[in-house]
Design a protein around this motif. Structure first.
Motif, PDB file in Angstrom:
ATOM      1  N   TYR A  82     -38.299  36.898 -12.383  1.00 10.88           N
ATOM      2  CA  TYR A  82     -39.423  36.756 -11.450  1.00 10.88           C
ATOM      3  C   TYR A  82     -40.399  35.680 -11.932  1.00 10.88           C
ATOM      4  O   TYR A  82     -40.819  34.819 -11.161  1.00 10.88           O
ATOM      5  N   ILE A  83     -40.736  35.724 -13.210  1.00  9.78           N
ATOM      6  CA  ILE A  83     -41.647  34.724 -13.768  1.00  9.78           C
ATOM      7  C   ILE A  83     -41.025  33.334 -13.698  1.00  9.78           C
ATOM      8  O   ILE A  83     -41.701  32.349 -13.378  1.00  9.78           O
ATOM      9  N   GLY A  84     -39.722  33.237 -13.985  1.00 14.33           N
ATOM     10  CA  GLY A  84     -39.049  31.948 -13.919  1.00 14.33           C
ATOM     11  C   GLY A  84     -39.069  31.344 -12.526  1.00 14.33           C
ATOM     12  O   GLY A  84     -39.327  30.143 -12.352  1.00 14.33           O
TER      13      GLY A  84
ATOM     14  N   LEU B 276     -47.669  40.497 -13.736  1.00 15.05           N
ATOM     15  CA  LEU B 276     -46.641  39.456 -13.778  1.00 15.05           C
ATOM     16  C   LEU B 276     -47.041  38.248 -12.946  1.00 15.05           C
ATOM     17  O   LEU B 276     -46.852  37.098 -13.355  1.00 15.05           O
ATOM     18  N   ALA B 277     -47.585  38.506 -11.755  1.00 18.58           N
ATOM     19  CA  ALA B 277     -47.997  37.403 -10.882  1.00 18.58           C
ATOM     20  C   ALA B 277     -49.144  36.618 -11.499  1.00 18.58           C
ATOM     21  O   ALA B 277     -49.179  35.377 -11.415  1.00 18.58           O
TER      22      ALA B 277
ATOM     23  N   ALA C  81     -47.635  34.522 -14.390  1.00 21.50           N
ATOM     24  CA  ALA C  81     -46.775  33.456 -13.881  1.00 21.50           C
ATOM     25  C   ALA C  81     -47.576  32.416 -13.110  1.00 21.50           C
ATOM     26  O   ALA C  81     -47.313  31.209 -13.214  1.00 21.50           O
ATOM     27  N   SER C  82     -48.549  32.863 -12.332  1.00 26.80           N
ATOM     28  CA  SER C  82     -49.346  31.928 -11.544  1.00 26.80           C
ATOM     29  C   SER C  82     -50.198  31.038 -12.434  1.00 26.80           C
ATOM     30  O   SER C  82     -50.307  29.825 -12.198  1.00 26.80           O
ATOM     31  N   THR C  83     -50.774  31.617 -13.475  1.00 28.90           N
ATOM     32  CA  THR C  83     -51.574  30.818 -14.406  1.00 28.90           C
ATOM     33  C   THR C  83     -50.700  29.825 -15.163  1.00 28.90           C
ATOM     34  O   THR C  83     -51.047  28.647 -15.298  1.00 28.90           O
ATOM     35  N   ALA C  84     -49.551  30.289 -15.644  1.00 25.46           N
ATOM     36  CA  ALA C  84     -48.638  29.394 -16.358  1.00 25.46           C
ATOM     37  C   ALA C  84     -48.097  28.306 -15.439  1.00 25.46           C
ATOM     38  O   ALA C  84     -47.983  27.140 -15.837  1.00 25.46           O
ATOM     39  N   GLY C  85     -47.773  28.682 -14.197  1.00 26.88           N
ATOM     40  CA  GLY C  85     -47.289  27.686 -13.242  1.00 26.88           C
ATOM     41  C   GLY C  85     -48.334  26.652 -12.909  1.00 26.88           C
ATOM     42  O   GLY C  85     -48.028  25.456 -12.751  1.00 26.88           O
ATOM     43  N   ALA C  86     -49.579  27.088 -12.800  1.00 25.56           N
ATOM     44  CA  ALA C  86     -50.667  26.140 -12.552  1.00 25.56           C
ATOM     45  C   ALA C  86     -50.812  25.162 -13.712  1.00 25.56           C
ATOM     46  O   ALA C  86     -51.040  23.961 -13.501  1.00 25.56           O
ATOM     47  N   MET C  87     -50.670  25.672 -14.940  1.00 20.49           N
ATOM     48  CA  MET C  87     -50.769  24.790 -16.100  1.00 20.49           C
ATOM     49  C   MET C  87     -49.630  23.778 -16.133  1.00 20.49           C
ATOM     50  O   MET C  87     -49.842  22.600 -16.449  1.00 20.49           O
ATOM     51  N   LEU C  88     -48.418  24.218 -15.802  1.00 21.87           N
ATOM     52  CA  LEU C  88     -47.288  23.292 -15.764  1.00 21.87           C
ATOM     53  C   LEU C  88     -47.515  22.203 -14.721  1.00 21.87           C
ATOM     54  O   LEU C  88     -47.296  21.015 -14.985  1.00 21.87           O
TER      55      LEU C  88
END
Length: 230
Positions: free
Chosen positions: A56-58, A91-92, A95-102
């Motif tokens: 899900y995170i991926g 989880l959201a 994942a959302s914070t990490a995705g924003a950083m990427l």
């Protein structure tokens, strides 16, 4: 050499976006597509909770990095439905914070130098305001959802905003709506949002969340500012 690496990365990203839509990847981020595979998804989650959380995170990181419109909101609702409210929201949020950083780092790597070279003088006024009141602006945009998540991340990357400031303001700013969407998934399921409920989500819920979280954000901002000046 650096320019060649940037062009290669840009080509890979654009190719992934084109392939995503060409092969119908967006169909899996709709209510109809989810419910076709609902039974299999729930069965997999029940038998492989840790592996399904990583998957899900991926997926979340993938669509956040590629800035796919609407996909992160849909995944947050799905997370609340398949994992439960608290676990889905957690989880959201991660994942959302990490995705924003990427997305932030990719956009900054690819475009920041170009923007500085050709638009730096024209945007100097905006940069000055961000340096002075950037935290306030970002939190206001995150709380109100006035600016789409998938566009705000790369646009902020083009500014001189420090990555750590972007990280904590994003994590704090998306928390209210993450909780709301995860709860909707947990309580209502992954359903098509009717116009009236859509109005509540887009307008009334974020306003209420901002009213609740703004005092906390203001306190954090004032403490950070005092620490910086002290």
């Amino acid at each position: 050499m650096a320019a060649a690496r940037k062009l290669l990365l840009l080509f890979v990203l654009v190719s992934m976006i084109v392939a995503f839509y060409h092969f119908g990847g967006n169909q899996y981020f709709r209510e109809e597509g989810f419910y076709i595979h609902r039974g299999n998804i729930q069965l997999y989650v029940s038998h492989h909770p840790f592996r399904s959380a990583l998957l899900y995170i991926g997926i979340y990181l993938f669509v956040a990095t590629l800035c796919i419109p609407g996909a992160t909101t849909f995944l947050t609702v799905v997370g609340g439905f398949v994992f439960g409210f608290l676990k889905g929201a957690l989880l959201a949020e991660l994942a959302s914070t990490a995705g924003a950083m990427l997305s932030f780092f990719v956009a900054r790597y690819l475009l920041r130098a170009w923007v500085q070279r050709y638009l730096g003088e024209k945007l100097q006024g905006v940069y000055d305001k961000l340096k002075r009141d950037g935290v306030r602006y970002i939190l206001a945009l995150r709380f109100s959802t006035a600016f789409p998540y998938f566009l705000l991340n790369p646009l902020l990357a083009l500014s001189p905003l420090p990555p750590f400031t972007f990280l904590w303001t994003t994590a704090l700013g998306i928390l209210p709506t993450t909780l709301i969407y995860a709860y909707l998934g947990y309580h209502f399921g992954v359903v098509r949002i009717h116009p009236f409920r859509d109005l509540l989500i887009v307008v009334l819920f974020p306003v209420a969340a901002a009213a609740c979280f703004w005092p906390l954000a203001r306190m954090v901002f004032l403490k950070a500012k005092g620490f910086k000046t002290g």
